[in-house]
Design a protein around this motif. Sequence first.
Motif: not given
Length: 166
Positions: A95-122
């Motif tokens: 929330k402090n980063a203030e996602p722009n209006a079009g932002a829908k998801t966020f992705t957690l990126i690991t050291k091995d470049n694995e990506k886990y995507t979730y809706p912003l509401a999560e």
Amino acid sequence: MEFIVPITGNVKHNITLDPTVWIFDDRRLDLDIFFTKEFVERDEMEEYKEKMGKHWSREIMEGNTFPPTLKSEKRYEKDKMLTASFAIVVEPFIKNAEPNAGAKTFTLITKDNEKYTYPLAESANILFKFSHEGKPLREDGPVHALFRDGSNKESPIRNVQAIQVD
């Protein structure tokens, strides 16, 4: 290993998180009791009002002196910080980063470049574990991602290095 987690992408402000200072954050959650029935969700504003009321009552009754019980309470908190495991909810940082209006998801990126995507509401349901038994997560950190329901408590997402908002 870097002990920072940047939040970048479709946000107004790119933020860099430092998990090593969260041990002093009042929003931290004690994982030793969080996934048990003893844990009670707390309202920060109500808790603040209650603490201030108790402090005010103590000053009225005892004057503006600090009784010895305060020292023992501080010692207990210090010992707890040195031995417990802690996490913090991800939501306020996104929330402090203030996602722009079009932002829908966020992705957690690991050291091995694995990506886990979730809706912003999560983001309210994801915790970042930053301390295990009083020590920072040096080997497989800087943070581990846990689900609030505890479903991945035994096998969290390890080596989380960044958050990308899309």
